[in-house]
Design a protein around this motif. Structure first.
Motif, PDB file in Angstrom:
ATOM      1  N   ALA A  26       0.860  -1.184   0.000  1.00 15.38           N
ATOM      2  CA  ALA A  26       0.000   0.000   0.000  1.00 15.38           C
ATOM      3  C   ALA A  26       0.897   1.234   0.000  1.00 15.38           C
ATOM      4  O   ALA A  26       2.025   1.194   0.488  1.00 15.38           O
ATOM      5  CB  ALA A  26      -0.919   0.015   1.219  1.00 15.38           C
ATOM      6  N   GLN A  27       0.370   2.332  -0.542  1.00 13.67           N
ATOM      7  CA  GLN A  27       1.126   3.586  -0.560  1.00 13.67           C
ATOM      8  C   GLN A  27       0.151   4.749  -0.566  1.00 13.67           C
ATOM      9  O   GLN A  27      -0.999   4.598  -0.965  1.00 13.67           O
ATOM     10  CB  GLN A  27       2.067   3.654  -1.763  1.00 13.67           C
ATOM     11  CG  GLN A  27       1.405   3.554  -3.127  1.00 13.67           C
ATOM     12  CD  GLN A  27       0.759   4.839  -3.614  1.00 13.67           C
ATOM     13  OE1 GLN A  27       1.204   5.927  -3.269  1.00 13.67           O
ATOM     14  NE2 GLN A  27      -0.302   4.720  -4.390  1.00 13.67           N
ATOM     15  N   GLN A  28       0.634   5.901  -0.124  1.00 14.16           N
ATOM     16  CA  GLN A  28      -0.160   7.129  -0.161  1.00 14.16           C
ATOM     17  C   GLN A  28       0.767   8.321  -0.300  1.00 14.16           C
ATOM     18  O   GLN A  28       1.919   8.286   0.158  1.00 14.16           O
ATOM     19  CB  GLN A  28      -0.983   7.289   1.106  1.00 14.16           C
ATOM     20  CG  GLN A  28      -2.119   6.305   1.211  1.00 14.16           C
ATOM     21  CD  GLN A  28      -3.080   6.671   2.317  1.00 14.16           C
ATOM     22  OE1 GLN A  28      -2.676   7.116   3.377  1.00 14.16           O
ATOM     23  NE2 GLN A  28      -4.357   6.462   2.060  1.00 14.16           N
ATOM     24  N   LEU A  29       0.262   9.380  -0.920  1.00 17.44           N
ATOM     25  CA  LEU A  29       0.963  10.658  -1.031  1.00 17.44           C
ATOM     26  C   LEU A  29       0.098  11.740  -0.421  1.00 17.44           C
ATOM     27  O   LEU A  29      -1.119  11.711  -0.558  1.00 17.44           O
ATOM     28  CB  LEU A  29       1.224  11.019  -2.495  1.00 17.44           C
ATOM     29  CG  LEU A  29       2.240  10.195  -3.242  1.00 17.44           C
ATOM     30  CD1 LEU A  29       2.270  10.625  -4.707  1.00 17.44           C
ATOM     31  CD2 LEU A  29       3.615  10.311  -2.633  1.00 17.44           C
ATOM     32  N   THR A  30       0.741  12.690   0.237  1.00 15.07           N
ATOM     33  CA  THR A  30       0.018  13.825   0.798  1.00 15.07           C
ATOM     34  C   THR A  30       0.908  15.068   0.679  1.00 15.07           C
ATOM     35  O   THR A  30       2.132  14.965   0.759  1.00 15.07           O
ATOM     36  CB  THR A  30      -0.364  13.574   2.275  1.00 15.07           C
ATOM     37  OG1 THR A  30      -1.011  14.748   2.784  1.00 15.07           O
ATOM     38  CG2 THR A  30       0.828  13.269   3.140  1.00 15.07           C
ATOM     39  N   PRO A  31       0.319  16.251   0.501  1.00 15.23           N
ATOM     40  CA  PRO A  31       1.114  17.472   0.491  1.00 15.23           C
ATOM     41  C   PRO A  31       1.447  17.952   1.905  1.00 15.23           C
ATOM     42  O   PRO A  31       2.166  18.916   2.089  1.00 15.23           O
ATOM     43  CB  PRO A  31       0.223  18.476  -0.241  1.00 15.23           C
ATOM     44  CG  PRO A  31      -1.158  17.992   0.009  1.00 15.23           C
ATOM     45  CD  PRO A  31      -1.059  16.491   0.088  1.00 15.23           C
ATOM     46  N   ASN A  32       0.934  17.276   2.926  1.00  8.21           N
ATOM     47  CA  ASN A  32       1.185  17.627   4.326  1.00  8.21           C
ATOM     48  C   ASN A  32       2.615  17.226   4.706  1.00  8.21           C
ATOM     49  O   ASN A  32       3.008  16.078   4.512  1.00  8.21           O
ATOM     50  CB  ASN A  32       0.164  16.910   5.212  1.00  8.21           C
ATOM     51  CG  ASN A  32       0.220  17.371   6.643  1.00  8.21           C
ATOM     52  OD1 ASN A  32       1.198  17.953   7.082  1.00  8.21           O
ATOM     53  ND2 ASN A  32      -0.825  17.107   7.385  1.00  8.21           N
ATOM     54  N   GLY A  33       3.374  18.118   5.269  1.00  9.61           N
ATOM     55  CA  GLY A  33       4.751  17.843   5.641  1.00  9.61           C
ATOM     56  C   GLY A  33       4.916  16.961   6.860  1.00  9.61           C
ATOM     57  O   GLY A  33       5.980  16.411   7.101  1.00  9.61           O
TER      58      GLY A  33
END
Length: 65
Positions: A26-33
């Motif tokens: 599983a993977q995820q991307l977020t613009p949150n630092g």
């Protein structure tokens, strides 16, 4: 994402890897630092992608900002 002196166009990547096979499950991307609120969504993604939940997990403490 907030950099040391300005905002940077970037993403924070999270990956869940099967320890035995070393395959990303599983993977995820977020613009949150910050990583502080990414564990539960990633666990939900593991369940969604694999039809079952992880039996064991390990993670760092995240970054406080």
């Amino acid at each position: 994402m907030k950099g040391s002196e300005c905002f940077v166009q970037g993403y924070n990547a999270q990956a869940a890897v099967d320890a035995d096979s070393q395959v990303i499950v599983a993977q995820q991307l977020t613009p949150n630092g910050s990583d502080m609120h990414q564990m539960v969504p990633l666990l939900n993604e593991i369940r969604k992608q694999n039809g079952r939940q992880a039996e064991e997990i390990s993670a760092d403490a995240g970054v406080l900002q």
